[in-house]
Design a protein around this motif. Structure first.
Motif, PDB file in Angstrom:
ATOM      1  N   ALA A 428       0.816  -1.203   0.000  1.00  0.00           N
ATOM      2  CA  ALA A 428       0.000   0.000   0.000  1.00  0.00           C
ATOM      3  C   ALA A 428       0.856   1.262   0.000  1.00  0.00           C
ATOM      4  N   ASP A 429       2.124   1.122   0.422  1.00  0.00           N
ATOM      5  CA  ASP A 429       2.993   2.298   0.505  1.00  0.00           C
ATOM      6  C   ASP A 429       3.631   2.676  -0.838  1.00  0.00           C
ATOM      7  N   ILE A 430       3.363   1.870  -1.866  1.00  0.00           N
ATOM      8  CA  ILE A 430       3.969   2.136  -3.176  1.00  0.00           C
ATOM      9  C   ILE A 430       3.235   3.285  -3.874  1.00  0.00           C
ATOM     10  N   ALA A 431       4.008   4.238  -4.439  1.00  0.00           N
ATOM     11  CA  ALA A 431       3.380   5.323  -5.188  1.00  0.00           C
ATOM     12  C   ALA A 431       3.075   4.828  -6.601  1.00  0.00           C
ATOM     13  N   ALA A 432       1.824   4.943  -7.022  1.00  0.00           N
ATOM     14  CA  ALA A 432       1.449   4.537  -8.382  1.00  0.00           C
ATOM     15  C   ALA A 432       2.210   5.413  -9.379  1.00  0.00           C
ATOM     16  N   ALA A 433       2.726   4.783 -10.450  1.00  0.00           N
ATOM     17  CA  ALA A 433       3.620   5.520 -11.350  1.00  0.00           C
ATOM     18  C   ALA A 433       2.968   5.858 -12.685  1.00  0.00           C
ATOM     19  N   HIS A 434       1.645   5.755 -12.722  1.00  0.00           N
ATOM     20  CA  HIS A 434       0.888   6.157 -13.906  1.00  0.00           C
ATOM     21  C   HIS A 434       1.195   5.318 -15.139  1.00  0.00           C
ATOM     22  N   LEU A 435       1.692   4.105 -14.909  1.00  0.00           N
ATOM     23  CA  LEU A 435       1.940   3.225 -16.059  1.00  0.00           C
ATOM     24  C   LEU A 435       0.600   2.632 -16.478  1.00  0.00           C
ATOM     25  N   ALA A 436       0.264   2.799 -17.762  1.00  0.00           N
ATOM     26  CA  ALA A 436      -1.102   2.519 -18.207  1.00  0.00           C
ATOM     27  C   ALA A 436      -1.234   1.169 -18.910  1.00  0.00           C
ATOM     28  N   HIS A 437      -0.310   0.879 -19.801  1.00  0.00           N
ATOM     29  CA  HIS A 437      -0.377  -0.391 -20.530  1.00  0.00           C
ATOM     30  C   HIS A 437       1.018  -0.710 -21.079  1.00  0.00           C
ATOM     31  N   ILE A 438       1.150  -1.908 -21.631  1.00  0.00           N
ATOM     32  CA  ILE A 438       2.437  -2.266 -22.233  1.00  0.00           C
ATOM     33  C   ILE A 438       2.492  -1.641 -23.619  1.00  0.00           C
ATOM     34  N   ASP A 439       3.491  -0.797 -23.851  1.00  0.00           N
ATOM     35  CA  ASP A 439       3.643  -0.168 -25.166  1.00  0.00           C
ATOM     36  C   ASP A 439       4.217  -1.173 -26.159  1.00  0.00           C
ATOM     37  N   HIS A 440       5.298  -1.820 -25.782  1.00  0.00           N
ATOM     38  CA  HIS A 440       5.838  -2.872 -26.662  1.00  0.00           C
ATOM     39  C   HIS A 440       6.616  -3.914 -25.870  1.00  0.00           C
ATOM     40  N   HIS A 522       3.755   2.129 -21.046  1.00  0.00           N
ATOM     41  CA  HIS A 522       3.357   3.473 -21.462  1.00  0.00           C
ATOM     42  C   HIS A 522       2.849   4.286 -20.277  1.00  0.00           C
ATOM     43  N   THR A 523       3.287   5.529 -20.211  1.00  0.00           N
ATOM     44  CA  THR A 523       2.709   6.467 -19.246  1.00  0.00           C
ATOM     45  C   THR A 523       2.121   7.641 -20.020  1.00  0.00           C
ATOM     46  N   GLU A 524       1.070   8.235 -19.459  1.00  0.00           N
ATOM     47  CA  GLU A 524       0.500   9.410 -20.113  1.00  0.00           C
ATOM     48  C   GLU A 524       1.271  10.673 -19.714  1.00  0.00           C
ATOM     49  N   ASP A 525       2.065  10.562 -18.648  1.00  0.00           N
ATOM     50  CA  ASP A 525       2.760  11.755 -18.149  1.00  0.00           C
ATOM     51  C   ASP A 525       4.123  11.357 -17.582  1.00  0.00           C
ATOM     52  N   ILE A 526       5.127  11.494 -18.393  1.00  0.00           N
ATOM     53  CA  ILE A 526       6.454  11.004 -18.011  1.00  0.00           C
ATOM     54  C   ILE A 526       6.971  11.680 -16.743  1.00  0.00           C
ATOM     55  N   PHE A 527       6.621  12.968 -16.556  1.00  0.00           N
ATOM     56  CA  PHE A 527       7.175  13.679 -15.400  1.00  0.00           C
ATOM     57  C   PHE A 527       6.472  13.273 -14.095  1.00  0.00           C
ATOM     58  N   ALA A 528       5.165  13.022 -14.193  1.00  0.00           N
ATOM     59  CA  ALA A 528       4.447  12.501 -13.025  1.00  0.00           C
ATOM     60  C   ALA A 528       5.008  11.119 -12.670  1.00  0.00           C
ATOM     61  N   THR A 529       5.280  10.330 -13.698  1.00  0.00           N
ATOM     62  CA  THR A 529       5.858   9.005 -13.476  1.00  0.00           C
ATOM     63  C   THR A 529       7.215   9.126 -12.787  1.00  0.00           C
ATOM     64  N   VAL A 530       8.021  10.026 -13.309  1.00  0.00           N
ATOM     65  CA  VAL A 530       9.359  10.213 -12.732  1.00  0.00           C
ATOM     66  C   VAL A 530       9.280  10.557 -11.244  1.00  0.00           C
ATOM     67  N   PHE A 594      13.694  -2.840 -18.107  1.00  0.00           N
ATOM     68  CA  PHE A 594      12.384  -2.221 -18.316  1.00  0.00           C
ATOM     69  C   PHE A 594      12.577  -0.846 -18.951  1.00  0.00           C
ATOM     70  N   GLU A 595      11.543  -0.446 -19.679  1.00  0.00           N
ATOM     71  CA  GLU A 595      11.547   0.881 -20.294  1.00  0.00           C
ATOM     72  C   GLU A 595      10.192   1.518 -19.985  1.00  0.00           C
ATOM     73  N   ILE A 596      10.189   2.819 -19.818  1.00  0.00           N
ATOM     74  CA  ILE A 596       8.922   3.547 -19.697  1.00  0.00           C
ATOM     75  C   ILE A 596       8.896   4.575 -20.803  1.00  0.00           C
ATOM     76  N   VAL A 597       7.809   4.615 -21.548  1.00  0.00           N
ATOM     77  CA  VAL A 597       7.724   5.576 -22.644  1.00  0.00           C
ATOM     78  C   VAL A 597       6.457   6.412 -22.521  1.00  0.00           C
ATOM     79  N   GLN A 598       6.568   7.634 -23.009  1.00  0.00           N
ATOM     80  CA  GLN A 598       5.365   8.435 -23.234  1.00  0.00           C
ATOM     81  C   GLN A 598       5.321   8.696 -24.731  1.00  0.00           C
ATOM     82  N   ARG A 599       4.285   8.187 -25.353  1.00  0.00           N
ATOM     83  CA  ARG A 599       4.177   8.229 -26.815  1.00  0.00           C
ATOM     84  C   ARG A 599       2.995   9.123 -27.158  1.00  0.00           C
ATOM     85  N   SER A 600       3.271  10.260 -27.759  1.00  0.00           N
ATOM     86  CA  SER A 600       2.184  11.183 -28.087  1.00  0.00           C
ATOM     87  C   SER A 600       2.091  11.295 -29.606  1.00  0.00           C
ATOM     88  N   GLY A 601       1.462  10.308 -30.208  1.00  0.00           N
ATOM     89  CA  GLY A 601       1.321  10.327 -31.661  1.00  0.00           C
ATOM     90  C   GLY A 601       2.518   9.752 -32.402  1.00  0.00           C
TER      91      GLY A 601
END
Lengths: 629, 629
Positions: A428-440, A522-530, A594-601
């Motif tokens: 429960a102490d983990i901060a959610a990192a806004h990771l939404a789905h697997i990009d690739h 994939h994250t919708e907001d890389i800086f929030a994730t960071v 692991f990789e985290i990406v924000q892909r906007s188009g």
């Protein structure tokens, strides 16, 4: 439609080739003369071997430099033909391929060639044999199937027909519509080959770059549709010259070849033109809606480490299996399974390969249909052992012997988690990192497996392959190609490693085989994730500071943004569709990350950044780092 | 003339590249931007590292898509340039390469480009920097060095000059005469690359196929002569994009590169045009008159077996060494040494590689001069230990670490045998087999060593390389290329194996390295030789009977001749110059064998027969043979 392959297309000695061809499910085989000459059985022995494998000899080839010869060469050429006829009768085949003359001694003129073929037809008829004429793309006078057909038409002999070859027609960009008016009974056999689209000398291209239909870029489907429109329903026979195939595994190459023809037949039968084509029906290519889960096999110790990394990435353990040591970690739509059970396939995989992401579950419309299509295309089925009452998920073997599960909304998706797992609510102490789905999902394979898996994926799934990109590793080139669908819900990257000193090559050498090397979320907001990652104590891969000056200048970035990217080790790319941000983890085990990406188009995968990512990962693999200044 | 190489040309991480470049003897290095960006030292650190290696930074590159940009791209491009200038000043180099614009956004027009370069020159001048402009062969508007030169001429700025690149000029077949009128002070640097002559897309060719000057087929000497005619005496700098080099050994590739430039300089200085070129003098390429001897290292047991085979080939033991366990076997002009001494290099070679033909002595005009040239071209010297009074023979290390001795008529030839050896006269019962001289020495190497040895031989010896031929082994393609002189007194074949399942690949894998795999002896009368061999109990390699039907038809042979060839397992080939007969022995050890040829004007090496020979040798290697019918 029946399937055949020329012995020259695969590696091995003659008996080895035959065994691989028969095992792959072909109906027939073309005997390439040199394969037979180098073998020390008699032609009758060879014929018997072929038939003992349940195969038919579809063609004996090649007979070169025949038509248009002046005397005394002409007489000798006919003598040569009679010798080939002797061998054919002993082999037990009635069809020989004559390819258009390339000899500087040959003379042009359609009527001269016609007369030669008419006479050859008479001689063949005496023995009950048939002769097929093929226009080589680099033939001296005849290099277009339309001219070869005109010669066959004028020769007007029941024992003389045409042989069409997709490479010779398509490499010269000849309109395939010209095939539709050829009478099907005059097409004696059809040869198939594809090739990557690289502008080069036709003969060099043909000798070294041919590959299986669907593995290259030529419009082989359109070619085959034109063939089918004539009513032709005979053999499609692979004739592939490829340096890599010549050195490859006979079994794999033959299996790829058979899959390529079955897939081609399936594509063509859907065209109204091809109503007379006899091809088994199979479900449509599976439309992948998303990644249901990725499963890791690990021992207890690695599992703890991996779970710790997942927590820094914002994943929480949400469920544990009722009967096995399997836990689910979730975030957004991402589900990762950690399997440490001492029984079953995951454990067997761990024993060979160590900790790895050995299974991927794909969400499709109809799991049963996707499975049926895969099996029809020669995929190896996998049946897992489940306890009573647990959900059985259809599965096949994928890259490196790992698994691909099929899930669907109407059936097993969700159910397997409900039925087989009990909820857990740790972390429960983990901060959610806004990771939404697997990009690739990024898989690393030996370079010579790339075509195999590209064909595997694109034949089973509704997806296309992107052009090959060279990734520069300090120790060698790694080839990268992507299988993706239009919506982006399926994105599989394949990296082909040629030597084991590259990061990719090291990975598959150390873990003993091809496999998933990284997952991109994939994250919708890389800086929030960071920000969340920082809270969780995630360790990002440190990127060379030199990189940031370059992207600032290259893209004209706001210096404040560059500073932010640099502070958080975020890589940046842009295309005409949008932006791409990337963060990498350091490596785990023999090079998984692991990789985290924000892909906007944005459409790509950050290929321009790969050199920096690889240099950083390699450094992280060796904690001692590079030699210091 | 000074030597330089771009960091992109070789494999490894940045510090590794620098070390290899310095060790190879280069004077300078081009910093390829990505190599620097991926490295995490600062530009100043990088500059210091380069200078600590005793190297100069000759160029910073590339700066892309500069000239002809419309606003607002133009302004951003100039901003980018200023950032590069910053880095250059920190690196400590004053020259940057601008390659012609490929961007679809760029506009044409010589005057527009001229204005851009004039402004860039002003900005560079403020910092004491210089800009060199290079026409890429696939530039959007500028793709010819003559146009680039016109822009530089019109820009008329002391800080703007031209960069010439042999690949970009020669790949487009641009007349090199157009270089001769360019003022030497406007040529800021010259880049060098060669490539094999294969018609293909220029960019693809450039990215994957470039190689070192002299390793390819482009007229790089003529290009460099034109450069020298201008009075230019600055850097020749290698810029090689080659997938194989990117995965190769940094040390070897750098050494090859340095050798290629030294050899190029030596060729060019002999042209009267190049009177101002500063290049060290060295003796002419050595003209090889023949093979003085081939020496085998073996233990006692293998030596006995080998001696027994030599006797069946008609060789007699004629001498033994005074102080070492070395015996000479002779026939015609052929001398074979069998070294079983427990001390010295032969024994060390045996310990690693087992029994092998580890040394070749070449007869030249002047052994000392040949040795001096080899050393000047970076060959590794070898000094053997000789007892007092014995003859010292100059030697260098060759393929696989084996030896090349130099003998000459005026010096050591003959003398070494007289002084170091005492006559023996065994084997009086052996029938002489009419073997007259060594026709060729066949070496098997790893595929990625082929260019290394082709350049090694052709730079040291008066000889040319033939085009590459593909040899089809059942388990993969083997590339074959020949180094030969006009008279035929030097014929060295090189077979490059890509995988260890081929006969060639098996050989180098099992013996741990590249080496001589077979010796071909010439006879004036193959049938007289066969008769003698039969008397001596020689075991020929059995050739598939199917082969003979084919050559009878192909060449229109008299059936009586075919029968004779078949009875004696003789292979046959013919070209427009004459006939070729071949007999092979079975293999010895891990795949070494002997060949006997009768060459009557024929120029080749029986490439068309290789597939049959390989199939037969592979079968002989495995006495159990292929699966039986």
């Amino acid at each position: 439609m029946k399937t055949s392959i020329a012995t020259v297309s695969i590696s091995g000695e003659f008996p080895e080739k035959l065994a691989a061809i028969a095992a792959a499910g072909f109906d027939g085989v073309e005997i390439f003369e040199n394969d037979f000459l180098a073998f020390d059985g008699s032609p009758a022995d060879v014929g018997r071997m072929v038939r003992d494998h349940g195969l038919e000899i579809t063609l004996f080839q090649p007979f070169r430099d025949f038509e248009g010869m002046p005397e005394p060469l002409r007489s000798r050429t006919f003598d040569r033909a009679e010798r080939k006829f002797d061998i054919m009768q002993q082999l037990g085949t009635d069809l020989v391929l004559v390819c258009s003359n390339v000899s500087p001694a040959s003379l042009g003129g359609i009527d001269r060639a016609t007369a030669d073929f008419h006479e050859l037809g008479d001689r063949a008829a005496k023995r009950g044999l048939r002769v097929g004429y093929e226009a080589l793309a680099w033939g001296r006078h005849i290099n277009d199937h339309r001219d070869a057909w005109e010669i066959v038409r004028r020769a007007d002999h029941p024992n003389i027909g045409l042989i069409l070859d997709s490479f010779h027609t398509l490499s010269r960009k000849i309109d395939v519509g010209s095939i539709r008016s050829i009478p099907k009974d005059k097409i004696f056999i059809v040869q198939m080959a594809d090739a990557p689209l690289i502008e080069m000398d036709l003969l060099y291209w043909s000798r070294h770059f041919r590959n299986m239909p669907g593995e290259g870029d030529l419009p082989v489907r359109e070619f085959t549709e034109a063939i089918a429109a004539t009513g032709y329903d005979g053999y499609l026979s692979l004739e592939i010259f490829n340096d890599q195939f010549r050195g490859g595994s006979p079994k794999t190459i033959a299996a790829d070849g058979h899959r390529s023809l079955v897939y081609l037949g399936d594509q063509v039968r859907r065209n109204p033109d091809a109503s007379t084509l006899t091809v088994p029906e199979m479900p449509d290519r599976a439309d992948v809606k998303g990644i249901g889960f990725v499963e890791f096999s690990a021992d207890e110790k690695d599992s703890e480490n991996l779970a710790a990394i997942l927590k820094t990435l914002g994943f929480r353990k949400t469920a544990v299996h009722r009967s096995k040591k399997v836990a689910i970690f979730e975030q957004g739509k991402i589900r990762l399974l950690l399997n440490t059970d001492e029984k079953g396939f995951a454990n067997a995989s761990f024993a060979v390969h160590g900790t790895s992401a050995y299974a991927v579950a794909l969400i499709v419309d109809d799991a049963g249909a996707a499975y049926a299509r895969a099996i029809a295309l020669g995929a190896e089925p996998f049946e897992q052992l489940v306890s009573q009452g647990e959900v059985q998920i259809p599965a096949i073997r994928g890259v490196g012997g790992g698994l691909i599960y099929f899930l669907d909304e109407k059936g097993n998706l969700g159910r397997f988690a409900e039925i087989d797992f009990t909820p857990a609510s740790e972390d429960a102490d983990i901060a959610a990192a806004h990771l939404a789905h697997i990009d690739h999902v990024a898989q690393t394979v030996a370079y010579d497996e790339m075509l195999t898996w590209l064909l595997f994926y694109t034949s089973i799934f509704e997806a296309d392959k992107t052009p090959m990109v060279d990734i520069i590793d300090p120790s060698g080139v790694v080839r990268s190609q992507v299988v993706e669908n239009k919506s982006g819900s399926l994105r599989l990257t394949l990296n082909g490693a040629e030597n084991r000193r590259t990061l990719a090559g090291h990975f598959i050498a150390e873990r003993f085989g091809s496999a998933i090397q990284h997952l991109a979320f994939h994250t919708e907001d890389i800086f929030a994730t960071v920000a969340a990652l920082r809270k969780n104590g995630f360790e990002p891969l440190p990127i060379s500071p030199n990189y940031y000056g370059d992207i600032e200048a290259r893209f004209g970035l706001d210096p404040a943004l560059t500073e932010r990217l640099k502070a958080d080790n975020i890589l940046y790319d842009r295309d005409d569709q949008g932006e791409y941000f990337q963060i990498y983890s350091t490596t785990f085990g023999e090079g998984f990350f692991f990789e985290i990406v924000q892909r906007s188009g944005y459409r790509g995968y950050g290929a321009a950044n790969a050199i920096f990512r690889i240099a950083a990962l390699k450094k992280a693999l060796r904690p001692e780092g590079l030699p210091r200044l």
